[in-house]
Write an enzyme that holds these catalytic residues in place. Structure first.
Site, PDB file in Angstrom:
ATOM      1  N   HIS A   1     -11.023  -4.303   9.230  1.00 41.52           N
ATOM      2  CA  HIS A   1     -11.637  -4.147   7.905  1.00 41.52           C
ATOM      3  C   HIS A   1     -12.984  -3.428   7.985  1.00 41.52           C
ATOM      4  CE1 HIS A   1      -8.727  -7.320   7.050  1.00 41.52           C
ATOM      5  NE2 HIS A   1      -8.882  -7.104   5.773  1.00 41.52           N
TER       6      HIS A   1
ATOM      7  N   GLU B   1       0.812  -1.224   0.000  1.00 43.63           N
ATOM      8  CA  GLU B   1       0.000   0.000   0.000  1.00 43.63           C
ATOM      9  C   GLU B   1       0.844   1.272   0.000  1.00 43.63           C
ATOM     10  OE1 GLU B   1      -0.651  -2.608   1.935  1.00 43.63           O
ATOM     11  OE2 GLU B   1      -2.687  -3.254   1.457  1.00 43.63           O
TER      12      GLU B   1
END
Lengths: 326, 328
Positions: free
Chosen positions: A130, A61
């Site tokens: 998440h 990322e």
């Protein structure tokens, strides 16, 4: 003319139309190409635009968000997809120390036209890593715009604006909306940033909401109407820039404000907006400013634990009644 | 004396000297400002590492990109950035490259393809890699160079970037300026890799170790890596073995470096890239003579004097400017 569309397809249409319009726009992220995105927001774009323009990245990322910064500095308009907004923390330095600051640090020499799209929100038993809503944290740092579309129409219009903006944009999509159907215009024009949308007009309570909380607020407001309570629902659309004038204007009329946002409560969106408008609305208030958010615990896995701590239509309804002294 | 050195033309040889001498004198003047208490904050000086930026940037075209680190003054000088605007920036003045908003660690000169110097170790590595992606996407044949220190090669951004650049054959050169220390920590105490360039093997790309005190050696390795990148064959890691004359930043005596070998610094300083190169030029025994070098030194002194005057005379920005340049 209007049509029915899934929220995820409205996102895809915005990306497709912007890529068609400007060859400097490209998309990169985990699983965005071959399978069309973890939440299926880029289906078909890889086939249409090819490997260099719709790029599956490794799970890096910080690496690929940082690469997008380099692309933006050198004239492209990359759109980065983070699979979950929680992963913004993995790329935190590149997002907040690099992307958001480079223009300022360079004394205005650099422009960084890029978008980081990512889903927020709980409700799928995805547990603590998440399910978070990172918009409050994101808005804390100077230098990037922070956008939270509510409906599919809003998502499409705001995403087009995000791609065309010459600044970095953190674009938060609510994952519980991806599979929901909405009615949108056939042609959706870009929606300007910094202009809140009054979704419902009302006299008694102003509800300033973001993302999915706008739809929950509207449903609560419709129920409250039958009890004779008139709510004004404001879709904030963007936290940066924040349209404080619209909120102040509304509260001056209603005398009450409830802020609804799914990020954590402490130092959250409700805290900021309440304080931000306080000195302009204080003498108009008939009740203390209220807020609904996620309490400061990690999002738990079990639905039995998860749903009770999330903002809900029921909580909004009760909060409005409380502001009305009922 | 290696082959390239013998063959390279006089102008190029003299230019290496000019560039290194400019860096050397610039940094010495920055240090003077610090000692006089005229410089806000700190600066991380490039003294001792001049051959690296001079050698690498000589292999680049004007349209190429570089990403720089906190120890970035040398990279900017080598790319031809204006010394006066650099000096003004370091002093926090209005006429600095970044209008006083960046300072020593963040000098950016977009017109020279300098994508910024970075205060976060390893922070610019993905950014330079992205510039390389953009060049590939557009088919411009530009290349990007990322300069960073030995310690940055232990950051995740290094590995993530090199991995992607290797996977996609991006036109980028990763230049590790191995000065042996991350502030006080000896790289050899925290890394089990004798040559950091060996990390290239893990990514299936060339990794080259060069003497970072030898501008010609650096240039030779860079020219090869740049050609490879421009030809679409992908990235290269070049590790330049070097040393910094000062501590981590101005005001840090860097005495921690004598714990293993009290002569370490002195031994490296004997290998001074600027002085030794000067002697080497004169020893060629052909067209380069003392006067050529004295002329360069005199013109650089003038330029430095002008830069110091420009920076000293430049006003500080108005306090209201703190709110400018946030958004485009």
């Amino acid at each position: 003319m209007a049509k029915e569309i899934l929220y995820r397809d409205a996102i895809r249409e915005a990306l497709d139309e912007e890529m068609e319009r400007d060859e400097n726009v490209l998309l990169l992220g985990e699983d965005v190409a071959y399978i069309g995105g973890n939440f299926k927001t880029s289906v078909g774009l890889y086939d249409k635009y090819g490997d260099l323009r719709v790029k599956d990245t490794p799970i890096s990322e910080a690496g690929f968000l940082g690469m997008a910064v380099g692309m933006a500095l050198t004239g492209l308009r990359p759109v980065v997809e983070l699979m979950f907004s929680d992963f913004l923390l993995v790329a935190g330095d590149q997002a907040f120390n690099q992307m958001a600051k480079i223009r300022y640090m360079s004394g205005g020499q650099a422009t960084v036209p890029m978008v980081v799209r990512m889903p927020i929100g709980a409700g799928r038993s995805s547990a603590a890593q998440h399910s978070q809503s990172m918009q409050a944290m994101a808005a804390h740092f100077p230098g990037a715009k922070v956008v939270l579309p509510s409906t599919a129409q809003e998502a499409k219009g705001l995403l087009k604006t995000a791609v065309r903006d010459d600044n970095p944009v953190l674009f938060f999509e609510h994952k519980m909306e991806y599979s929901n159907k909405f009615v949108i215009d056939d042609e959706v024009e870009p929606i300007p940033f910094g202009k809140a949308n009054i979704v419902m007009e009302g006299r008694d309570v102003s509800i300033a909401a973001t993302s999915s909380q706008v739809m929950k607020s509207v449903r609560a407001a419709e129920k409250l109407r039958s009890e004779g309570i008139s709510c004004e629902v404001i879709d904030l659309r963007t936290l940066v820039p924040f349209d404080r004038e619209s909120v102040i204007e509304s509260v001056k009329k209603t005398g009450r404000l409830l802020v609804v946002d799914e990020a954590y409560e402490f130092c959250g969106v409700g805290a900021e907006i309440g304080m931000n408008v306080m000195k302009d609305v204080f003498y108009y208030l008939d009740a203390p400013i209220g807020r609904i958010s996620t309490p400061n615990v990690p999002l738990p896995f079990s639905p039995a634990l998860e749903f009770p701590i999330l903002p809900s239509e029921e909580k909004i309804l009760r909060a409005v009644l409380s502001l009305m002294g009922k | 004396m290696n082959n390239v050195f013998a063959k390279t033309q006089k102008a190029r040889l003299l230019n290496f000297y000019r560039v290194m001498y400019r860096m050397r004198r610039f940094e010495e003047e920055v240090f003077e400002f610090y000692k006089k208490g005229m410089m806000p904050g700190l600066a991380h000086l490039y003294l001792g590492e001049e051959a690296i930026a001079a050698g690498v940037c000589a292999a680049l075209n004007e349209s190429d990109y570089i990403g720089s680190s906190h120890r970035g003054h040398g990279h900017l000088v080598a790319r031809g950035a204006r010394l006066d605007k650099m000096m003004a920036e370091i002093l926090g003045k209005k006429d600095g490259y970044c209008k006083g908003k960046g300072g020593s660690m963040h000098i950016m000169a977009m017109d020279k393809g300098i994508l910024g110097a970075n205060g976060i170790v390893g922070g610019e590595i993905p950014i330079a890699t992205g510039a390389a992606y953009a060049a590939k996407y557009r088919g411009t044949k530009q290349v990007a160079v990322s300069f960073f220190g030995d310690a940055a090669s232990n950051e995740g951004t290094f590995h993530e970037s090199v991995n992607m650049a290797a996977a996609w054959d991006l036109p980028v050169i990763y230049v590790i300026e191995n000065n042996l220390y991350g502030i006080s920590v000896d790289i050899r105490d925290v890394t089990n890799t004798e040559n950091l360039a060996d990390r290239a093997k893990a990514y299936g790309i060339p990794g080259v170790v060069v003497d970072g005190m030898d501008v010609i050696a650096v240039f030779e390795a860079s020219a090869k890596a740049v050609k490879r990148a421009r030809d679409g064959k992908g990235p290269t890691i070049i590790e330049c073995k070097s040393y910094r004359w000062q501590g981590h930043h101005v005001g840090d005596p860097g005495e921690y470096r004598s714990r293993k070998d009290k002569n370490e610094k002195a031994l490296w300083m004997e290998r001074c890239p600027v002085k030794n190169y000067r002697a080497r030029l004169l020893s060629r025994g052909d067209s380069i003579d003392e006067k050529d070098l004295l002329d360069i030194e005199a013109s650089v002194e003038e330029e430095i004097k002008d830069a110091v005057r420009f920076a000293s005379d430049s006003p500080y920005p108005d306090a209201s400017e703190a709110f400018e340049d946030l958004f485009a």
